[in-house]
Write a protein that holds these residues in place. Sequence first.
Motif, PDB file in Angstrom:
ATOM      1  N   MET A  27     -61.884  -1.945 -18.789  1.00 55.07           N
ATOM      2  CA  MET A  27     -62.285  -2.802 -19.895  1.00 55.07           C
ATOM      3  C   MET A  27     -63.732  -3.251 -19.770  1.00 55.07           C
ATOM      4  O   MET A  27     -64.222  -4.042 -20.553  1.00 55.07           O
ATOM      5  CB  MET A  27     -61.372  -4.043 -19.942  1.00 55.07           C
ATOM      6  N   GLY A  28     -64.422  -2.751 -18.743  1.00 55.89           N
ATOM      7  CA  GLY A  28     -65.824  -3.121 -18.580  1.00 55.89           C
ATOM      8  C   GLY A  28     -65.990  -4.559 -18.176  1.00 55.89           C
ATOM      9  O   GLY A  28     -66.994  -5.188 -18.474  1.00 55.89           O
ATOM     10  N   GLU A  29     -65.019  -5.109 -17.456  1.00 58.32           N
ATOM     11  CA  GLU A  29     -65.059  -6.526 -17.108  1.00 58.32           C
ATOM     12  C   GLU A  29     -65.474  -6.739 -15.670  1.00 58.32           C
ATOM     13  O   GLU A  29     -65.060  -7.682 -15.009  1.00 58.32           O
ATOM     14  CB  GLU A  29     -63.679  -7.151 -17.365  1.00 58.32           C
ATOM     15  N   GLY A  30     -66.268  -5.845 -15.111  1.00 55.27           N
ATOM     16  CA  GLY A  30     -66.762  -6.054 -13.768  1.00 55.27           C
ATOM     17  C   GLY A  30     -66.052  -5.161 -12.775  1.00 55.27           C
ATOM     18  O   GLY A  30     -65.333  -4.255 -13.107  1.00 55.27           O
ATOM     19  N   ARG A  31     -66.268  -5.436 -11.511  1.00 58.11           N
ATOM     20  CA  ARG A  31     -65.732  -4.604 -10.457  1.00 58.11           C
ATOM     21  C   ARG A  31     -64.246  -4.832 -10.295  1.00 58.11           C
ATOM     22  O   ARG A  31     -63.728  -5.910 -10.512  1.00 58.11           O
ATOM     23  CB  ARG A  31     -66.474  -4.888  -9.156  1.00 58.11           C
ATOM     24  N   PRO A 225     -54.885  14.114 -35.016  1.00 53.89           N
ATOM     25  CA  PRO A 225     -54.267  15.234 -35.717  1.00 53.89           C
ATOM     26  C   PRO A 225     -54.581  15.176 -37.208  1.00 53.89           C
ATOM     27  O   PRO A 225     -55.003  14.120 -37.727  1.00 53.89           O
ATOM     28  CB  PRO A 225     -52.778  15.042 -35.444  1.00 53.89           C
ATOM     29  N   PRO A 226     -54.402  16.265 -37.932  1.00 49.28           N
ATOM     30  CA  PRO A 226     -54.661  16.265 -39.382  1.00 49.28           C
ATOM     31  C   PRO A 226     -53.873  15.159 -40.084  1.00 49.28           C
ATOM     32  O   PRO A 226     -52.697  14.931 -39.800  1.00 49.28           O
ATOM     33  CB  PRO A 226     -54.183  17.647 -39.830  1.00 49.28           C
ATOM     34  N   GLY A 227     -54.567  14.460 -40.982  1.00 49.24           N
ATOM     35  CA  GLY A 227     -53.921  13.400 -41.739  1.00 49.24           C
ATOM     36  C   GLY A 227     -54.016  12.035 -41.112  1.00 49.24           C
ATOM     37  O   GLY A 227     -53.608  11.037 -41.723  1.00 49.24           O
ATOM     38  N   ILE A 228     -54.544  11.951 -39.881  1.00 48.97           N
ATOM     39  CA  ILE A 228     -54.686  10.656 -39.202  1.00 48.97           C
ATOM     40  C   ILE A 228     -56.169  10.298 -39.162  1.00 48.97           C
ATOM     41  O   ILE A 228     -56.974  11.002 -38.554  1.00 48.97           O
ATOM     42  CB  ILE A 228     -54.117  10.706 -37.773  1.00 48.97           C
ATOM     43  N   SER A 229     -56.527   9.205 -39.795  1.00 45.81           N
ATOM     44  CA  SER A 229     -57.910   8.745 -39.805  1.00 45.81           C
ATOM     45  C   SER A 229     -58.150   7.808 -38.621  1.00 45.81           C
ATOM     46  O   SER A 229     -57.210   7.348 -37.969  1.00 45.81           O
ATOM     47  CB  SER A 229     -58.210   8.008 -41.105  1.00 45.81           C
ATOM     48  N   ALA A 230     -59.428   7.527 -38.370  1.00 47.04           N
ATOM     49  CA  ALA A 230     -59.765   6.596 -37.290  1.00 47.04           C
ATOM     50  C   ALA A 230     -59.172   5.219 -37.559  1.00 47.04           C
ATOM     51  O   ALA A 230     -58.711   4.532 -36.643  1.00 47.04           O
ATOM     52  CB  ALA A 230     -61.282   6.515 -37.138  1.00 47.04           C
ATOM     53  N   ALA A 231     -59.166   4.812 -38.842  1.00 49.33           N
ATOM     54  CA  ALA A 231     -58.627   3.495 -39.183  1.00 49.33           C
ATOM     55  C   ALA A 231     -57.120   3.428 -38.935  1.00 49.33           C
ATOM     56  O   ALA A 231     -56.609   2.437 -38.385  1.00 49.33           O
ATOM     57  CB  ALA A 231     -58.942   3.171 -40.644  1.00 49.33           C
ATOM     58  N   SER A 232     -56.404   4.490 -39.313  1.00 50.82           N
ATOM     59  CA  SER A 232     -54.959   4.476 -39.091  1.00 50.82           C
ATOM     60  C   SER A 232     -54.633   4.569 -37.605  1.00 50.82           C
ATOM     61  O   SER A 232     -53.666   3.971 -37.128  1.00 50.82           O
ATOM     62  CB  SER A 232     -54.286   5.615 -39.847  1.00 50.82           C
ATOM     63  N   ARG A 233     -55.452   5.292 -36.849  1.00 48.65           N
ATOM     64  CA  ARG A 233     -55.265   5.337 -35.397  1.00 48.65           C
ATOM     65  C   ARG A 233     -55.455   3.953 -34.799  1.00 48.65           C
ATOM     66  O   ARG A 233     -54.688   3.525 -33.928  1.00 48.65           O
ATOM     67  CB  ARG A 233     -56.246   6.326 -34.778  1.00 48.65           C
ATOM     68  N   ARG A 234     -56.454   3.215 -35.295  1.00 43.85           N
ATOM     69  CA  ARG A 234     -56.687   1.867 -34.793  1.00 43.85           C
ATOM     70  C   ARG A 234     -55.501   0.958 -35.104  1.00 43.85           C
ATOM     71  O   ARG A 234     -55.068   0.153 -34.262  1.00 43.85           O
ATOM     72  CB  ARG A 234     -57.965   1.306 -35.419  1.00 43.85           C
ATOM     73  N   ASP A 235     -54.933   1.103 -36.303  1.00 45.05           N
ATOM     74  CA  ASP A 235     -53.760   0.302 -36.670  1.00 45.05           C
ATOM     75  C   ASP A 235     -52.583   0.607 -35.748  1.00 45.05           C
ATOM     76  O   ASP A 235     -51.867  -0.298 -35.308  1.00 45.05           O
ATOM     77  CB  ASP A 235     -53.370   0.574 -38.126  1.00 45.05           C
ATOM     78  N   THR A 261     -54.839  -0.770 -21.222  1.00 50.36           N
ATOM     79  CA  THR A 261     -56.247  -0.412 -21.047  1.00 50.36           C
ATOM     80  C   THR A 261     -56.470   1.083 -21.237  1.00 50.36           C
ATOM     81  O   THR A 261     -57.515   1.511 -21.737  1.00 50.36           O
ATOM     82  CB  THR A 261     -56.747  -0.828 -19.657  1.00 50.36           C
ATOM     83  N   GLN A 262     -55.482   1.896 -20.856  1.00 49.53           N
ATOM     84  CA  GLN A 262     -55.641   3.344 -21.039  1.00 49.53           C
ATOM     85  C   GLN A 262     -55.620   3.736 -22.510  1.00 49.53           C
ATOM     86  O   GLN A 262     -56.359   4.629 -22.933  1.00 49.53           O
ATOM     87  CB  GLN A 262     -54.540   4.078 -20.259  1.00 49.53           C
ATOM     88  N   TYR A 263     -54.786   3.079 -23.292  1.00 46.59           N
ATOM     89  CA  TYR A 263     -54.809   3.330 -24.734  1.00 46.59           C
ATOM     90  C   TYR A 263     -56.177   2.974 -25.316  1.00 46.59           C
ATOM     91  O   TYR A 263     -56.735   3.704 -26.150  1.00 46.59           O
ATOM     92  CB  TYR A 263     -53.729   2.495 -25.428  1.00 46.59           C
ATOM     93  N   GLU A 264     -56.721   1.849 -24.888  1.00 47.45           N
ATOM     94  CA  GLU A 264     -58.024   1.433 -25.402  1.00 47.45           C
ATOM     95  C   GLU A 264     -59.123   2.393 -24.962  1.00 47.45           C
ATOM     96  O   GLU A 264     -60.020   2.728 -25.729  1.00 47.45           O
ATOM     97  CB  GLU A 264     -58.335   0.004 -24.932  1.00 47.45           C
ATOM     98  N   MET A 265     -59.043   2.829 -23.689  1.00 44.18           N
ATOM     99  CA  MET A 265     -60.028   3.791 -23.208  1.00 44.18           C
ATOM    100  C   MET A 265     -59.944   5.087 -24.009  1.00 44.18           C
ATOM    101  O   MET A 265     -60.957   5.666 -24.404  1.00 44.18           O
ATOM    102  CB  MET A 265     -59.802   4.066 -21.724  1.00 44.18           C
ATOM    103  N   ALA A 266     -58.737   5.569 -24.259  1.00 44.13           N
ATOM    104  CA  ALA A 266     -58.570   6.805 -25.027  1.00 44.13           C
ATOM    105  C   ALA A 266     -59.206   6.674 -26.406  1.00 44.13           C
ATOM    106  O   ALA A 266     -59.830   7.620 -26.909  1.00 44.13           O
ATOM    107  CB  ALA A 266     -57.092   7.140 -25.145  1.00 44.13           C
ATOM    108  N   TYR A 267     -59.056   5.521 -27.027  1.00 41.72           N
ATOM    109  CA  TYR A 267     -59.635   5.307 -28.359  1.00 41.72           C
ATOM    110  C   TYR A 267     -61.167   5.346 -28.287  1.00 41.72           C
ATOM    111  O   TYR A 267     -61.825   5.985 -29.125  1.00 41.72           O
ATOM    112  CB  TYR A 267     -59.174   3.962 -28.913  1.00 41.72           C
ATOM    113  N   ARG A 268     -61.744   4.694 -27.284  1.00 41.27           N
ATOM    114  CA  ARG A 268     -63.202   4.691 -27.163  1.00 41.27           C
ATOM    115  C   ARG A 268     -63.738   6.073 -26.807  1.00 41.27           C
ATOM    116  O   ARG A 268     -64.826   6.477 -27.228  1.00 41.27           O
ATOM    117  CB  ARG A 268     -63.638   3.661 -26.118  1.00 41.27           C
ATOM    118  N   MET A 269     -62.952   6.817 -26.023  1.00 43.03           N
ATOM    119  CA  MET A 269     -63.373   8.160 -25.633  1.00 43.03           C
ATOM    120  C   MET A 269     -63.443   9.112 -26.813  1.00 43.03           C
ATOM    121  O   MET A 269     -64.151  10.125 -26.762  1.00 43.03           O
ATOM    122  CB  MET A 269     -62.426   8.713 -24.569  1.00 43.03           C
TER     123      MET A 269
END
Length: 468
Positions: A27-31, A225-235, A261-269
């Motif tokens: 999460m980028g919150e330090g060491r 995947p086809p039909g999934i937008s960035a906004a719907s993925r975020r939801d 945290t892994q879900y969040e990392m995957a989204y940022r990646m």
Amino acid sequence: MNASLTRRQLFGRASAGIGTAALASLMGEGRAFAAPHYAPKAKRVIYLFMHGGPSQLDLFDHKPGLKKIHGEEMPPSVMGDQRLTGMTSGQKSKPITASIFNFQQHGQSGAWMSELLPNLGRVADEMCIIRSMHTEAINHDPGVTLLQTGHQQPGRPSFGAWASYGLGSENASLPAFVVLISRGSAARPADPLYARLWGSGFLPSNHQGVSFRSSGDPVLYLSNPPGISAASRRDQLDVIQALNRRQLAQQLDPEIETRITQYEMAYRMQSSVPDLISLQSESAATFEAYGPQSRVPGSFAANCLLARRMAESGVRFIQLYHRGWDQHYNLPSDLRLQCGDIDQPCAALISDLKQRGLLDDTLIVWGGEFGRTTYSQGKLEPTNHGRDHHGRCFTMWMAGGGVKPGLQFGETDDFCFNVARDPMHVHDLNATLLHLLGIDHERLTYRAEGRDFRLTDVHGRVMRAVMA
């Protein structure tokens, strides 16, 4: 908070306090573990692993005296009680086999290197060459596992996972630990590389290495995947996160937090990784420096260029595996091919990092799980031979990141069979690498199964003689 804990959960939670703190890294919150124990010389590591065991006496450990006794039997007094693999333990004749390759001294340091490594010869004064490495392991899987995890048996965290756990991530949008794999040019059977070699073992799972692929999505399912937008993925992720946090409040299981945290990392990646692996911004001069294979995805040269980009982007630990170094036969031809893969890219990586001001705090490590025997495996022919596994002595080198440039450390005997001076065990190497990262190897621990574990087990000396 309304939490109902079983006895198992209570004790598990009590023993996992450090593990929970480790989750801050993604999460980028330090060491993740603590502040460095020392002022670090290196901020990151690029580990160039030559899987299979490169022949030290054909590359870095010049033994011209062997030419005079080429073909003679290995003296029993030199071999001693050395454990041999099943491939040569029953071999009646073990003829001494001098290197067929010419050697030359390079740079002000006068480092001896094989004719197979002309480009590395040009950067010899940046390298710290260790000729006295040794290990107990004599087969590939135990050898690689020991060097990478500190134990010959599977189950321990890898070095990159320990680095992630100990130091955290410098970039919240990229993994702290990335793995790249390339296949050598030698026509060798592919020795297996198991994902546990970059696994997290009993550390929280967010510290495991992320393996990048050379085709398709660099990480599986990175693209929507086809039909999934960035906004719907975020939801979707927001709903999953809410459910996971509800479960976390009930069970207090740190692995649930890791999953979040892994879900969040995957989204940022999804946005950070495509930019990272795109080489379109690299100049023609850069591609020329790394060699023609640098334009071929998945090649060692391309992976070296990616490693430099990852170092620039804050990836903490970058592990490159290059297969094909297990020369039991056809060594003269296959070793030449393998060196053709790595010589120019390795030298370019050193020069590129130096030119960009990154070499001083980037530690490059090169080597395999062990070396090769002085005697020939099978029949010694005039133009062909092989060499068996050899753990009693082998060569690794380092550059940048606080090591002493232009140093040749340690010596082997006249037969290149035993260490003669300044031995460095695998545990000593790992203790030294951690020290260069600012970590005391005896204090970087994690409690699991009722005891404190560390990368160096109960061994390891920091080899200060190789430090600048």
